[in-house]
Write a protein that holds these residues in place. Structure first.
Motif, PDB file in Angstrom:
ATOM      1  N   MET A   1       0.856  -1.206   0.000  1.00 29.52           N
ATOM      2  CA  MET A   1       0.000   0.000   0.000  1.00 29.52           C
ATOM      3  C   MET A   1       0.881   1.241   0.000  1.00 29.52           C
ATOM      4  N   MET A   2       0.732   2.089  -0.981  1.00 27.92           N
ATOM      5  CA  MET A   2       1.624   3.242  -1.060  1.00 27.92           C
ATOM      6  C   MET A   2       1.229   4.350  -0.080  1.00 27.92           C
ATOM      7  N   ASN A   3       2.156   5.225   0.161  1.00 29.32           N
ATOM      8  CA  ASN A   3       1.931   6.351   1.069  1.00 29.32           C
ATOM      9  C   ASN A   3       1.085   7.398   0.336  1.00 29.32           C
ATOM     10  N   ASN A   4      -0.185   7.531   0.759  1.00 32.88           N
ATOM     11  CA  ASN A   4      -1.099   8.429   0.061  1.00 32.88           C
ATOM     12  C   ASN A   4      -1.194   9.820   0.679  1.00 32.88           C
ATOM     13  N   SER A   5      -0.311  10.105   1.610  1.00 34.54           N
ATOM     14  CA  SER A   5      -0.373  11.414   2.265  1.00 34.54           C
ATOM     15  C   SER A   5      -0.291  12.535   1.238  1.00 34.54           C
ATOM     16  N   LEU A   6      -1.127  13.555   1.445  1.00 36.35           N
ATOM     17  CA  LEU A   6      -1.120  14.692   0.515  1.00 36.35           C
ATOM     18  C   LEU A   6       0.042  15.645   0.804  1.00 36.35           C
ATOM     19  N   THR A   7       0.652  15.461   1.949  1.00 40.85           N
ATOM     20  CA  THR A   7       1.756  16.365   2.310  1.00 40.85           C
ATOM     21  C   THR A   7       3.067  15.591   2.399  1.00 40.85           C
ATOM     22  N   LYS A   8       4.164  16.348   2.244  1.00 44.40           N
ATOM     23  CA  LYS A   8       5.494  15.758   2.357  1.00 44.40           C
ATOM     24  C   LYS A   8       5.710  15.240   3.772  1.00 44.40           C
ATOM     25  N   THR A   9       6.506  14.205   3.909  1.00 43.78           N
ATOM     26  CA  THR A   9       6.935  13.790   5.239  1.00 43.78           C
ATOM     27  C   THR A   9       7.709  14.969   5.824  1.00 43.78           C
ATOM     28  N   PRO A  10       7.294  15.474   6.994  1.00 45.10           N
ATOM     29  CA  PRO A  10       7.942  16.697   7.504  1.00 45.10           C
ATOM     30  C   PRO A  10       9.437  16.494   7.743  1.00 45.10           C
ATOM     31  N   MET A  11      10.184  17.558   7.504  1.00 41.63           N
ATOM     32  CA  MET A  11      11.633  17.557   7.725  1.00 41.63           C
ATOM     33  C   MET A  11      11.893  18.034   9.145  1.00 41.63           C
ATOM     34  N   PRO A  12      12.621  17.274   9.937  1.00 41.12           N
ATOM     35  CA  PRO A  12      12.954  17.786  11.271  1.00 41.12           C
ATOM     36  C   PRO A  12      13.840  19.036  11.149  1.00 41.12           C
ATOM     37  N   VAL A  13      13.500  20.075  11.887  1.00 40.55           N
ATOM     38  CA  VAL A  13      14.307  21.302  11.859  1.00 40.55           C
ATOM     39  C   VAL A  13      14.591  21.767  13.284  1.00 40.55           C
ATOM     40  N   GLN A  14      15.645  22.554  13.431  1.00 40.58           N
ATOM     41  CA  GLN A  14      15.909  23.220  14.717  1.00 40.58           C
ATOM     42  C   GLN A  14      14.778  24.212  14.975  1.00 40.58           C
ATOM     43  N   SER A  15      14.388  24.400  16.216  1.00 40.17           N
ATOM     44  CA  SER A  15      13.319  25.343  16.533  1.00 40.17           C
ATOM     45  C   SER A  15      13.771  26.755  16.155  1.00 40.17           C
ATOM     46  N   PRO A  16      12.814  27.596  15.701  1.00 39.06           N
ATOM     47  CA  PRO A  16      13.194  28.962  15.306  1.00 39.06           C
ATOM     48  C   PRO A  16      13.903  29.721  16.425  1.00 39.06           C
ATOM     49  N   GLU A  17      13.449  29.542  17.671  1.00 41.99           N
ATOM     50  CA  GLU A  17      14.059  30.282  18.792  1.00 41.99           C
ATOM     51  C   GLU A  17      15.515  29.855  18.948  1.00 41.99           C
ATOM     52  N   GLY A  18      15.747  28.566  18.887  1.00 46.50           N
ATOM     53  CA  GLY A  18      17.108  28.066  19.069  1.00 46.50           C
ATOM     54  C   GLY A  18      18.004  28.462  17.919  1.00 46.50           C
ATOM     55  N   ARG A  19      17.534  28.232  16.701  1.00 52.68           N
ATOM     56  CA  ARG A  19      18.430  28.403  15.548  1.00 52.68           C
ATOM     57  C   ARG A  19      18.731  29.855  15.230  1.00 52.68           C
ATOM     58  N   SER A  20      17.819  30.788  15.642  1.00 49.89           N
ATOM     59  CA  SER A  20      18.121  32.179  15.318  1.00 49.89           C
ATOM     60  C   SER A  20      19.269  32.696  16.179  1.00 49.89           C
ATOM     61  N   ARG A  21      19.791  31.849  17.059  1.00 53.95           N
ATOM     62  CA  ARG A  21      20.952  32.249  17.861  1.00 53.95           C
ATOM     63  C   ARG A  21      22.184  31.383  17.588  1.00 53.95           C
ATOM     64  N   ASN A  22      22.087  30.469  16.624  1.00 55.58           N
ATOM     65  CA  ASN A  22      23.291  29.698  16.304  1.00 55.58           C
ATOM     66  C   ASN A  22      23.475  29.574  14.800  1.00 55.58           C
ATOM     67  N   PHE A  23      24.647  29.099  14.394  1.00 50.38           N
ATOM     68  CA  PHE A  23      24.961  28.978  12.973  1.00 50.38           C
ATOM     69  C   PHE A  23      24.896  27.524  12.515  1.00 50.38           C
ATOM     70  N   CYS A  24      24.335  26.629  13.362  1.00 49.56           N
ATOM     71  CA  CYS A  24      24.238  25.223  12.970  1.00 49.56           C
ATOM     72  C   CYS A  24      23.144  25.061  11.923  1.00 49.56           C
ATOM     73  N   GLU A  25      23.210  23.973  11.178  1.00 49.92           N
ATOM     74  CA  GLU A  25      22.267  23.762  10.081  1.00 49.92           C
ATOM     75  C   GLU A  25      20.833  23.756  10.620  1.00 49.92           C
ATOM     76  N   VAL A  26      19.950  24.431   9.873  1.00 44.13           N
ATOM     77  CA  VAL A  26      18.555  24.568  10.284  1.00 44.13           C
ATOM     78  C   VAL A  26      17.792  23.264  10.075  1.00 44.13           C
ATOM     79  N   ALA A  27      17.849  22.739   8.851  1.00 43.52           N
ATOM     80  CA  ALA A  27      17.132  21.505   8.529  1.00 43.52           C
ATOM     81  C   ALA A  27      18.020  20.327   8.894  1.00 43.52           C
TER      82      ALA A  27
END
Lengths: 459, 277
Positions: A1-27
């Motif tokens: 049975m194929m994956n019928n989701s209408l949306t992309k599998t979400p990409m884990p990302v750093q939280s906006p609060e955390g990442r706006s204070r560091n230079f580590c990769e966001v996604a």
């Protein structure tokens, strides 16, 4: 049975609060399970529309099929036949305007996350650390000028075909805009270095601190035994607006600001290279470089406003970059354009006088032309202004290369296959097109490599 | 890696180094510059080429220790290497066809004025050298200038050596009596500004060698931009030499001070570091 989701599998990302204070990769990238689940959304259409949207024609459904089966190493094998820099492309390509735009899943719902899958496969391969097969050398030498995306892809393609390639780079590290321009949080420099190492493993030689047009000329390279030369020098000179106050203290080109931070690591404690300690930054422009500059300034602790003369719909930046910028607290002042940079008695920037714009008739680019709204001037408070208005080709190479034809805006004139007015000299990327994207430059480098191969085989 | 072949202190804070750089030596011309890094984490430092030996494949740099980066460079010894050196960058000083020239140097700028004077002499021009320093202990390259100048004037601000005052005094006296094809000036921005003002009433073509803040030195960053005749120019690709009567010196002076605070802090950090060692 194929994956019928209408949306992309979400990409884990750093939280906006955390990442706006560091230079580590966001996604943060997919896990194997997430990659397999997303790969399962691919319909494997017979006519493969996604492939036609890719400037380097990666056999997208083929690699996705392998991901679905968990054969990640083999999937990498498929991508690497077409692209020299998959870890880079998976991160910085504007997929929404290319492969993913044409994905049939996108007709109803979101397209397959092709870029995320490409990134996953490339990162998997890097972790496994499989050395590429060294191609059989054919003893013929080609010089590549510039180690940005155009040069690297041209070099990689030629090396795979057995040519002995030497890449000449003006700066002290290879990678061009991937090193000095695109920030760490979007494209970690370790990944660029890894891709460059991959080329070296294919037998490519890289010479840094060499400015072709100064240290060596194209003619000298040919005299030294390089049978063909590829010029991938990028679009050097940053554009300014030509408004009052532009040379004041606190006004920078995005190139300068980003180079200080990315290449010279000005964000690190103890860096020898300074970056202007701004509190309120205005970034002028709406492209990816503007987003990079805005998000960088944010991470350095400033309040940031992007000033763009058209509306949200015309914003040339990758959608994800604009969204990330906004999540990180960057404010967008759309339909506005600077008229003058205001300064204090010591010529420090204190603000930007802007005017509101509205969209009129479409111009030559097909986008609606912004026109000033009379009497709508306003002042944006700022102690720093970053101009991200694109770049113009560098005059340096042209001056030193007699007979190299250039166009009206000093761009090198080259055909589809990268052939210039000089025999055995090819060109591609921003040096030919003016400011564009990493993947278009890579496509041009690849096509030029094919032309060089053809040219040398017939000699 | 580029080997430091020789190192010598010209004054307490001015250092001369000879570097192994065959490709740069092959091409270098008076007025051009290099960019180097003293170590793997170092800043990119632009320095005008003070001399070159094509046969030996070497170039010479002379620099003043002012901030953290030049302090690091000054701490390197002969026999050691620096990781990065690129050049020759910028356009050479246009010297062909000049018959009578005054070369006006100030402070460490004299290091760059010297190869210009030497080259003019080689081309058969009559060369008047005018050099100025703050005081006697800062005087550099006096003998070298005398060796290539038909006439030579030396001033110090405090009068501790040579004529008391600045370079504009002897220059002004000469201009009142005679004319030059060109005046070439290299030194602190304020001095070059005054040299330009001194020659302007006489309509003598005056060229200044600019040394603004740079990063890449190939036209990519736009950091070195300055206003010349109302137009924005990039010193690294359009210069570093420009018509001194058209340069907006006041703007150039302000722009040169963008990072003064950062530099002062760095200098202090490095001093502390060096003292600890």
């Amino acid at each position: 049975m194929m994956n019928n989701s209408l949306t992309k599998t979400p990409m884990p990302v750093q939280s906006p609060e955390g990442r706006s204070r560091n230079f580590c990769e966001v996604a943060l990238g997919y896990t194997a399970e997430q990659a397999v689940a997303e790969a399962d959304r691919c319909l494997h259409c017979k006519n493969r529309p996604c492939v036609s949207g890719c400037p380097v024609s990666v056999a997208i459904p083929d690699f996705i099929a392998l991901v679905k089966e968990g054969k990640f190493g083999e999937a990498y094998g498929v991508i690497s036949r077409y692209s020299c820099l998959p870890a880079v492309c998976g991160r910085v390509c504007p997929q929404e305007n290319q492969c993913e735009k044409l994905c049939v899943r996108g007709v109803k719902g979101e397209p397959v996350a092709i870029g995320r899958l490409e990134r996953f496969v490339a990162d998997f391969h890097a972790k496994e650390g499989v050395a590429p097969e060294k191609p059989q050398k054919n003893g013929r030498r080609v010089a590549v000028v510039g180690s940005g995306p155009a040069g690297l892809s041209c070099a990689g393609e030629l090396a795979k075909r057995g040519y002995e390639v030497t890449v000449f780079e003006a700066l002290h590290v290879a990678g061009g805009v991937l090193m000095y321009g695109i920030p760490e949080f979007r494209l970690p420099k370790e990944i660029v270095a890894r891709e460059v190492e991959g080329l070296k493993a294919l037998g490519v030689t890289i010479v840094t601190n060499a400015v072709v047009g100064k240290t060596f000329t194209v003619e000298e390279l040919k005299a030294e035994g390089f049978e063909a030369v590829f010029l991938g020098t990028g679009a050097g000179l940053p554009n300014f607006m030509g408004i009052k106050g532009e040379n004041a203290k606190g006004v920078f080109s995005a190139n300068e600001y980003l180079t200080r931070v990315n290449l010279m690591k000005a964000y690190e404690e103890g860096s020898e290279t300074p970056v202007y300690p701004a509190k309120k930054v205005a970034v002028v422009g709406g492209g990816n470089v503007a987003m990079d500059a805005a998000r960088t300034a944010r991470r350095l602790g400033a309040e940031v406003t992007v000033v763009y003369r058209r509306s949200r719909a015309e914003l040339p930046a990758r959608r994800e970059e604009a969204e990330h910028a906004e999540e990180e607290g960057v404010v967008f002042r759309l339909l506005a354009n600077p008229k003058e940079i205001l300064t204090d008695g010591e010529d420090n920037v204190v603000g930007v006088k802007c005017i509101e714009m509205e969209l009129g008739e479409p111009d030559v680019s097909g986008r609606r032309r912004p026109v000033e709204k009379a009497g709508s001037e306003f002042v944006l408070e700022a102690d720093c202004v970053i101009m991200a208005l694109g770049t113009s080709p560098n005059p340096l190479l042209k001056r030193a290369t007699a007979g190299l034809e250039t166009g009206r805006r000093r761009e090198i004139v080259a055909d589809e296959g990268g052939r210039t007015s000089l025999d055995g000299v090819f060109a591609g990327g921003d040096a030919v097109t003016g400011s564009a994207t990493v993947i278009l430059a890579m496509g041009a480098g690849k096509r030029a490599a094919e032309s060089i191969d053809e040219f040398l085989k017939n000699r | 890696m580029f080997a430091i072949l020789k190192k010598e202190n010209l004054t307490e804070t001015v250092v001369r180094m000879e570097l192994d750089a065959p490709y740069i030596a092959r091409k270098a011309q008076a007025g051009q510059f290099v960019i180097l890094r003293a170590d793997e984490r170092g800043e990119r430092i632009p320095l005008t080429i003070a001399g070159y030996d094509r046969a030996r494949g070497t170039i010479e740099i002379i620099f003043q220790i002012v901030g953290g980066a030049t302090m690091c460079l000054g701490a390197r010894k002969a026999g050691e290497s620096i990781p990065d050196l690129v050049g020759p960058l910028g356009m050479p000083t246009a010297l062909e066809g000049l018959k009578k020239v005054a070369v006006v140097g100030g402070g460490v700028g004299c290091a760059i004025a010297l190869p210009v004077a030497k080259r003019l002499k080689e081309l058969g021009a009559s060369v008047t050298g005018i050099v100025g320093f703050r005081s006697r202990e800062l005087v550099i390259l006096e003998e070298e200038f005398k060796g290539c100048c038909d006439r030579f004037f030396l001033t110090t601000d405090d009068g501790s050596y040579g004529e008391k005052g600045n370079v504009c005094a002897p220059l002004g006296r000469l201009l009142a009596e005679e004319t030059f094809d060109e005046v070439i000036t290299i030194g602190p921005l304020v001095m070059m500004k005054f040299v330009a003002e001194a020659t302007r009433p006489y309509g003598v073509k005056t060229v200044a060698s600019m040394n603004p803040i740079m990063i890449d030195g190939t036209g990519m960053c736009g950091c070195c931009r300055l206003t010349v005749g109302g137009e924005t120019k990039f010193a690294c690709v359009d210069g570093p030499d420009f018509d001194a009567h058209l340069i907006d010196f006041d703007e150039a002076i302000r722009r040169s001070r963008i990072y003064t605070q950062f530099e002062a802090r760095k200098r202090e950090e490095h001093c502390n570091l060096l003292h600890k060692i």
